[in-house]
Design a protein around this motif. Structure first.
Motif, PDB file in Angstrom:
ATOM      1  N   PRO A 146       0.820  -1.236   0.000  1.00  0.00           N
ATOM      2  CA  PRO A 146       0.000   0.000   0.000  1.00  0.00           C
ATOM      3  C   PRO A 146       0.842   1.270   0.000  1.00  0.00           C
ATOM      4  O   PRO A 146       0.447   2.283  -0.593  1.00  0.00           O
ATOM      5  CB  PRO A 146      -0.822  -0.132   1.294  1.00  0.00           C
ATOM      6  CG  PRO A 146      -0.128  -1.136   2.122  1.00  0.00           C
ATOM      7  CD  PRO A 146       0.533  -2.077   1.178  1.00  0.00           C
ATOM      8  N   GLN A 147       2.001   1.227   0.650  1.00  0.00           N
ATOM      9  CA  GLN A 147       2.879   2.395   0.648  1.00  0.00           C
ATOM     10  C   GLN A 147       3.405   2.674  -0.744  1.00  0.00           C
ATOM     11  O   GLN A 147       3.469   3.838  -1.182  1.00  0.00           O
ATOM     12  CB  GLN A 147       4.041   2.130   1.613  1.00  0.00           C
ATOM     13  CG  GLN A 147       4.955   3.308   1.849  1.00  0.00           C
ATOM     14  CD  GLN A 147       5.946   3.035   2.962  1.00  0.00           C
ATOM     15  OE1 GLN A 147       5.613   3.068   4.145  1.00  0.00           O
ATOM     16  NE2 GLN A 147       7.181   2.734   2.589  1.00  0.00           N
ATOM     17  N   LEU A 174       0.595   4.188  -2.849  1.00  0.00           N
ATOM     18  CA  LEU A 174       0.373   5.590  -2.505  1.00  0.00           C
ATOM     19  C   LEU A 174       1.459   6.483  -3.086  1.00  0.00           C
ATOM     20  O   LEU A 174       1.165   7.516  -3.710  1.00  0.00           O
ATOM     21  CB  LEU A 174       0.326   5.743  -0.981  1.00  0.00           C
ATOM     22  CG  LEU A 174       0.226   7.169  -0.450  1.00  0.00           C
ATOM     23  CD1 LEU A 174      -1.083   7.812  -0.888  1.00  0.00           C
ATOM     24  CD2 LEU A 174       0.344   7.182   1.076  1.00  0.00           C
ATOM     25  N   ASP A 209      -0.308   7.075  -6.771  1.00  0.00           N
ATOM     26  CA  ASP A 209      -1.173   8.201  -6.427  1.00  0.00           C
ATOM     27  C   ASP A 209      -0.427   9.531  -6.376  1.00  0.00           C
ATOM     28  O   ASP A 209      -0.946  10.558  -6.817  1.00  0.00           O
ATOM     29  CB  ASP A 209      -1.863   7.942  -5.083  1.00  0.00           C
ATOM     30  CG  ASP A 209      -2.755   6.706  -5.127  1.00  0.00           C
ATOM     31  OD1 ASP A 209      -3.153   6.308  -6.241  1.00  0.00           O
ATOM     32  OD2 ASP A 209      -3.029   6.139  -4.051  1.00  0.00           O
ATOM     33  N   LEU A 210       0.788   9.536  -5.806  1.00  0.00           N
ATOM     34  CA  LEU A 210       1.542  10.782  -5.675  1.00  0.00           C
ATOM     35  C   LEU A 210       2.560  10.985  -6.795  1.00  0.00           C
ATOM     36  O   LEU A 210       3.147  12.071  -6.894  1.00  0.00           O
ATOM     37  CB  LEU A 210       2.258  10.813  -4.314  1.00  0.00           C
ATOM     38  CG  LEU A 210       1.361  10.767  -3.083  1.00  0.00           C
ATOM     39  CD1 LEU A 210       2.201  10.781  -1.814  1.00  0.00           C
ATOM     40  CD2 LEU A 210       0.374  11.932  -3.086  1.00  0.00           C
TER      41      LEU A 210
END
Length: 295
Positions: free
Chosen positions: A144-145, A148, A152-153
């Motif tokens: 998940p990290q 993200l 996502d970033l």
């Protein structure tokens, strides 16, 4: 008779003190006789690492490995630079480690100060939740990290991809909370009475008091960032963005290992941390001792 007794008492006291010094000297000699060989045993791998960095691979794996310095350091460094663009990876690791250390020290110090010196609803519960995150295995959070940070970033192959995920370090928050609890409340109240705001009270009053703890925390954070391998390996996939551990890992292949170049790289990678520790060792020892404070 009284004078004679006094002289005897003085002589006995001197003899007792001399015997005590002799016992202490004997204990010190015995302790050093035990610790010096152990220290040499622990330092032997470091010495061999430096020695092997000055020899070619053929000499390292000869039937009688060299124990003295050779003249192949420059050639090994050229090989290291050609294989990994080592100067660039050294700069990457330096920037990432310094930024991470400074920003994490700031965030964890602010959080530790808040938990130590401010009373607010749910403080103990929130602090307990933060400590509970230590029980979560890091491997559980990697996917998940990565989603993200990378998806996502859109931070892949940037310094911030390595720096941001672990800035709010749980160990650092706990450690700084313990350190700030040693700061007298009267000192902070006096600063506020004199007109200091909360930021000035924290920055100019509280932080200087816990300077040894900050030095110890700086060493721990810098070491963690400098040696981090798994997360940079996952989030950095371009050669020019590699950190030093990732770049050195590429020297170990299935059919070829550049041992001389690898020894040069690890030797150079060890120097910044040694310099930092030697510069802050006095504060490090004081900070570790001062951080072991019970509530």
């Amino acid at each position: 008779m009284t004078t004679h007794s006094t002289l005897n008492a003085g002589t006995q006291a001197r003899d007792a003190a001399r015997a005590r010094r002799n016992r202490d000297l004997g204990k010190s000699v015995a302790l050093h006789a035990l610790l010096i060989p152990l220290a040499l045993l622990f330092l032997a791998p470091l010495y061999l690492m430096v020695v092997f960095s000055t020899h070619p691979d053929s000499a390292i794996f000869s039937p009688a490995p060299p124990l003295g310095f050779g003249g192949a350091f420059a050639e090994n460094f050229r090989q290291l630079q050609a294989d990994t663009n080592f100067v660039r990876t050294l700069a990457n690791s330096t920037v990432i480690s310094v930024l991470y250390t400074l920003l994490s020290m700031l965030l964890t110090s602010m959080a530790g100060f808040a938990f130590a010196k401010y009373a607010f609803r749910g403080r103990n519960l929130l602090f307990g939740i933060i400590l509970a995150t230590l029980t979560i295995p890091s491997f559980v959070t990697i996917i998940p990290q990565f989603i993200l940070v990378a998806r996502d970033l859109h931070l892949s192959n940037t310094y911030w991809a390595v720096i941001l995920p672990t800035l709010a370090n749980t160990i650092g928050i706990f450690y700084m909370r313990q350190a700030f609890q040693t700061v007298p409340d009267d000192l902070l109240h006096a600063a506020r009475i004199d007109g200091a705001g909360e930021w000035r009270t924290f920055w100019q009053i509280a932080l200087p008091v816990v300077r040894p703890a900050l030095a110890a925390l700086a060493i721990l954070l810098f070491l963690a960032s400098w040696n981090d391998y798994l997360w940079p390996l996952i989030v950095l996939n371009q050669k020019d963005s590699y950190t030093m551990p990732v770049a050195l890992g590429t020297l170990v292949g299935l059919t070829r290992v550049s041992w001389g170049a690898l020894m040069v790289g690890t030797t150079i990678a060890t120097l910044p941390f040694l310099a930092l520790f030697l510069a802050l060792q006095r504060h490090f020892v004081a900070g570790i001792a001062g951080g072991a404070v019970k509530d």
